[in-house]
Design a protein around this motif. Sequence first.
Motif, PDB file in Angstrom:
ATOM      1  N   ILE A 149       0.416  -1.279  -0.402  1.00 57.66           N
ATOM      2  CA  ILE A 149       0.022   0.106  -0.035  1.00 57.66           C
ATOM      3  C   ILE A 149       0.716   1.081   0.337  1.00 57.66           C
ATOM      4  O   ILE A 149       0.785   1.954  -0.424  1.00 57.66           O
ATOM      5  CB  ILE A 149      -0.733  -0.436   1.185  1.00 57.66           C
ATOM      6  CG1 ILE A 149      -1.684  -1.380   0.831  1.00 57.66           C
ATOM      7  CG2 ILE A 149      -1.537   1.245   1.261  1.00 57.66           C
ATOM      8  CD1 ILE A 149      -3.051  -1.389   2.197  1.00 57.66           C
ATOM      9  N   HIS A 150       1.610   1.436   0.891  1.00 57.91           N
ATOM     10  CA  HIS A 150       2.743   2.260   0.949  1.00 57.91           C
ATOM     11  C   HIS A 150       3.995   2.265   0.566  1.00 57.91           C
ATOM     12  O   HIS A 150       4.807   1.687   1.358  1.00 57.91           O
ATOM     13  CB  HIS A 150       2.580   3.006   1.977  1.00 57.91           C
ATOM     14  CG  HIS A 150       3.767   4.302   2.847  1.00 57.91           C
ATOM     15  ND1 HIS A 150       3.724   5.501   1.658  1.00 57.91           N
ATOM     16  CD2 HIS A 150       3.836   4.764   3.643  1.00 57.91           C
ATOM     17  CE1 HIS A 150       3.764   6.639   2.249  1.00 57.91           C
ATOM     18  NE2 HIS A 150       4.390   5.823   3.301  1.00 57.91           N
ATOM     19  N   PRO A 151       4.650   1.470  -0.924  1.00 57.33           N
ATOM     20  CA  PRO A 151       5.537   1.330  -1.434  1.00 57.33           C
ATOM     21  C   PRO A 151       6.671   2.996  -0.978  1.00 57.33           C
ATOM     22  O   PRO A 151       8.568   1.399  -1.082  1.00 57.33           O
ATOM     23  CB  PRO A 151       5.588   0.811  -3.015  1.00 57.33           C
ATOM     24  CG  PRO A 151       4.332   1.996  -3.175  1.00 57.33           C
ATOM     25  CD  PRO A 151       3.799   2.479  -1.881  1.00 57.33           C
ATOM     26  N   GLU A 152       6.630   3.666  -1.209  1.00 55.69           N
ATOM     27  CA  GLU A 152       7.775   4.614  -0.728  1.00 55.69           C
ATOM     28  C   GLU A 152       7.397   5.615  -0.035  1.00 55.69           C
ATOM     29  O   GLU A 152       5.683   6.346  -0.015  1.00 55.69           O
ATOM     30  CB  GLU A 152       8.473   5.139  -1.756  1.00 55.69           C
ATOM     31  CG  GLU A 152       8.105   5.255  -2.832  1.00 55.69           C
ATOM     32  CD  GLU A 152       8.339   5.719  -4.584  1.00 55.69           C
ATOM     33  OE1 GLU A 152       8.513   6.801  -4.443  1.00 55.69           O
ATOM     34  OE2 GLU A 152       9.202   5.029  -4.431  1.00 55.69           O
ATOM     35  N   GLU A 153       7.799   6.416   0.725  1.00 56.47           N
ATOM     36  CA  GLU A 153       7.222   8.380   1.099  1.00 56.47           C
ATOM     37  C   GLU A 153       6.700   8.492   0.240  1.00 56.47           C
ATOM     38  O   GLU A 153       7.185   8.813  -1.128  1.00 56.47           O
ATOM     39  CB  GLU A 153       8.572   8.697   1.755  1.00 56.47           C
ATOM     40  CG  GLU A 153       7.979   9.391   2.576  1.00 56.47           C
ATOM     41  CD  GLU A 153       9.350  10.628   3.268  1.00 56.47           C
ATOM     42  OE1 GLU A 153       8.956  11.724   3.645  1.00 56.47           O
ATOM     43  OE2 GLU A 153      10.156   9.622   3.479  1.00 56.47           O
ATOM     44  N   GLY A 154       5.417   9.370   0.537  1.00 53.21           N
ATOM     45  CA  GLY A 154       4.583  10.333   0.179  1.00 53.21           C
ATOM     46  C   GLY A 154       3.996   9.608  -1.404  1.00 53.21           C
ATOM     47  O   GLY A 154       3.567   9.902  -2.081  1.00 53.21           O
ATOM     48  N   ARG A 155       3.861   8.145  -1.031  1.00 51.57           N
ATOM     49  CA  ARG A 155       3.007   7.408  -2.733  1.00 51.57           C
ATOM     50  C   ARG A 155       2.741   6.318  -1.952  1.00 51.57           C
ATOM     51  O   ARG A 155       2.998   5.194  -1.163  1.00 51.57           O
ATOM     52  CB  ARG A 155       4.058   6.530  -3.631  1.00 51.57           C
ATOM     53  CG  ARG A 155       3.074   6.245  -4.941  1.00 51.57           C
ATOM     54  CD  ARG A 155       4.772   5.356  -5.913  1.00 51.57           C
ATOM     55  NE  ARG A 155       4.808   4.191  -5.599  1.00 51.57           N
ATOM     56  CZ  ARG A 155       5.408   3.421  -6.434  1.00 51.57           C
ATOM     57  NH1 ARG A 155       5.104   3.772  -7.630  1.00 51.57           N
ATOM     58  NH2 ARG A 155       4.972   2.518  -5.459  1.00 51.57           N
TER      59      ARG A 155
END
Length: 101
Positions: free
Chosen positions: A81-87
């Motif tokens: 769901i949240h693979p990298e910061e801000g995405r």
Amino acid sequence: MKSKVIFGLASMAVVASAAFSSCTEKAVPEPTLKEMFQDKFLMGVAINENQASGLDSLGAAIAAKHFNAIVPENVMKSAEIHPEEGRYNWEAADQFVKFGE
């Protein structure tokens, strides 16, 4: 010799009769897992992204037929769901919820 022929024909008739009667009997559908345990508890299964999206149609059909509770296999893990910061990527999680509904 004549008795062997008669015995052979009679044996074939019995086998053919048994085969025909088993073909003409109405097939009674076997109960599903969720039906067998409906008064005791929910029957659950983990669903992966392919089943929820319809790519694995056989797996999705089995899950829908036999189970009345689902849990996500991987689609709702934080890395998905949240693979990298801000995405954020909610697509697979949304497909899972839609499948469950």
